[in-house]
Design an enzyme around this catalytic site. Structure first.
Site, mmCIF file in Angstrom:
data_model
loop_
_atom_site.group_PDB
_atom_site.id
_atom_site.type_symbol
_atom_site.label_atom_id
_atom_site.label_comp_id
_atom_site.label_asym_id
_atom_site.label_seq_id
_atom_site.Cartn_x
_atom_site.Cartn_y
_atom_site.Cartn_z
ATOM 1 N N ARG A 72 0.798 -1.240 0.136
ATOM 2 C CA ARG A 72 -0.046 -0.044 0.118
ATOM 3 C C ARG A 72 0.857 1.280 0.170
ATOM 4 O O ARG A 72 0.535 2.107 -0.736
ATOM 5 C CB ARG A 72 -0.835 -0.131 1.054
ATOM 6 C CG ARG A 72 -2.416 -0.289 0.953
ATOM 7 C CD ARG A 72 -3.026 0.109 2.373
ATOM 8 N NE ARG A 72 -3.168 1.504 1.982
ATOM 9 C CZ ARG A 72 -4.358 1.931 1.489
ATOM 10 N NH1 ARG A 72 -5.100 1.387 0.996
ATOM 11 N NH2 ARG A 72 -4.447 3.429 1.313
ATOM 12 N N ARG A 98 -10.877 4.303 -3.024
ATOM 13 C CA ARG A 98 -9.770 3.695 -2.083
ATOM 14 C C ARG A 98 -9.437 4.724 -1.105
ATOM 15 O O ARG A 98 -9.676 5.864 -1.377
ATOM 16 C CB ARG A 98 -8.636 3.487 -2.970
ATOM 17 C CG ARG A 98 -8.705 2.211 -3.545
ATOM 18 C CD ARG A 98 -7.517 1.726 -4.635
ATOM 19 N NE ARG A 98 -7.664 0.839 -5.408
ATOM 20 C CZ ARG A 98 -8.118 -0.298 -5.375
ATOM 21 N NH1 ARG A 98 -7.616 -0.937 -4.052
ATOM 22 N NH2 ARG A 98 -8.467 -1.113 -6.367
ATOM 23 N N LEU A 100 -6.800 6.981 1.023
ATOM 24 C CA LEU A 100 -5.508 7.519 0.514
ATOM 25 C C LEU A 100 -4.773 7.364 1.899
ATOM 26 O O LEU A 100 -5.195 7.744 3.097
ATOM 27 C CB LEU A 100 -5.659 9.065 0.243
ATOM 28 C CG LEU A 100 -6.635 9.319 -1.088
ATOM 29 C CD1 LEU A 100 -7.090 10.452 -1.097
ATOM 30 C CD2 LEU A 100 -5.835 8.954 -2.345
ATOM 31 N N THR A 113 -16.201 13.369 -2.332
ATOM 32 C CA THR A 113 -17.708 13.618 -2.309
ATOM 33 C C THR A 113 -18.172 12.301 -1.875
ATOM 34 O O THR A 113 -17.612 11.153 -2.367
ATOM 35 C CB THR A 113 -18.046 14.163 -3.559
ATOM 36 O OG1 THR A 113 -19.498 14.031 -3.493
ATOM 37 C CG2 THR A 113 -17.676 13.181 -4.731
ATOM 38 N N HIS A 114 -19.067 12.368 -1.046
ATOM 39 C CA HIS A 114 -19.755 10.915 -0.349
ATOM 40 C C HIS A 114 -21.250 11.087 -0.550
ATOM 41 O O HIS A 114 -21.849 12.025 -0.207
ATOM 42 C CB HIS A 114 -19.296 10.949 0.987
ATOM 43 C CG HIS A 114 -19.761 9.736 1.789
ATOM 44 N ND1 HIS A 114 -19.216 8.339 1.547
ATOM 45 C CD2 HIS A 114 -20.654 9.359 2.497
ATOM 46 C CE1 HIS A 114 -19.692 7.565 2.165
ATOM 47 N NE2 HIS A 114 -20.663 7.879 2.935
ATOM 48 N N GLY A 148 -9.053 8.939 8.115
ATOM 49 C CA GLY A 148 -10.083 8.027 8.378
ATOM 50 C C GLY A 148 -11.094 7.773 7.428
ATOM 51 O O GLY A 148 -10.661 8.153 6.210
ATOM 52 N N ASP A 150 -14.085 8.490 5.644
ATOM 53 C CA ASP A 150 -15.043 9.527 5.471
ATOM 54 C C ASP A 150 -15.113 10.284 6.535
ATOM 55 O O ASP A 150 -16.276 10.809 7.303
ATOM 56 C CB ASP A 150 -16.169 8.962 4.976
ATOM 57 C CG ASP A 150 -16.128 8.268 3.676
ATOM 58 O OD1 ASP A 150 -15.657 8.798 2.921
ATOM 59 O OD2 ASP A 150 -16.851 7.148 3.547
#
Ligand code: GRF
Length: 205
Positions: A72, A98, A100, A113-114, A148, A150
């Site tokens: 990763r 994914r 970051l 954006t979620h 974290g 979101d």
């Protein structure tokens, strides 16, 4: 208000309709931001469709797939290098599926954006989870990205009613209509006027 347009690099994993909204908005010089590069984490047909939107208007694209890296951390560095090549003032994660890593987040300011009203329903299945819970109102959230899932400071939110016959697809499509508008508005404001964060409260002057 800045003199030169804010440089955006957009991260995508899929269809790229939010990317398209940013590309469309940035055609107006008054918007104050331009997309200088687009980076995807996969090269399957979904992501290729998103990348095609950038290629169609001459914006450089890159694919940085985790499977090509030993771990990763190495992927995070390579992703950062691909983004850095376009010298962004702001990175927009628009349907990038994914997390970051810390190395990436140390290098760039990132907004995501979620498709839910955070802090409810974080994670990759927000629309499904909100429907399963039985909420009557959902929506979308634009937030700064921290380490974290979101959890970063919220910049803006918009609500969308849930209809009794909604399924995941219908609700997500209605959320995306509102989400694209919100993302374009918020990124434009951040690009033109900057932002600050105090105790999780994001202010755009
Ligand atoms: C958006 O709803 C985003 O919030 C979610 O995936 C969707 C991406 O849509 N994580 P698109 O690729 O911009 O069309």
């Amino acid at each position: 208000m800045r003199n030169s347009p804010c440089r955006l690099v957009v991260l995508i994993s899929g269809a790229g309709t939010n990317l398209q909204a940013l590309l469309d908005a940035s055609r107006d010089p008054a918007y104050g931001a331009v997309v200088t590069g687009v980076v995807a984490d996969r090269a399957d047909p979904d992501a290729v469709a998103g990348l095609g939107r950038a290629e169609a208007v001459g914006v450089a694209t890159h694919v940085v797939e985790p499977r090509h890296f030993p771990d990763r951390g190495a992927w995070d560095v390579a992703l950062g290098d691909a983004v850095a090549a376009h010298d962004p003032d702001l990175v927009v994660s628009a349907g990038f599926m994914r997390l970051l890593g810390p190395t990436f987040l140390d290098r760039f300011a990132v907004v995501n954006t979620h498709p839910a009203l955070l802090p409810s329903f974080p994670g990759a299945h927000a629309v499904r989870d909100a429907l399963a819970y039985g909420v009557r109102v959902s929506g979308c959230t634009v937030h700064l990205v921290d380490g974290g899932v979101d959890t970063g400071p919220i910049v803006a939110q918009a609500s969308v009613p849930v209809w009794p016959d909604d399924d995941e697809r219908s609700l997500h499509e209605r959320i995306k209509v509102v989400e694209r508008r919100l993302l374009v508005d918020v990124v434009g404001q951040m690009a033109r006027d900057g932002w600050s964060v105090t105790d999780r409260k994001v202010s755009i002057p």
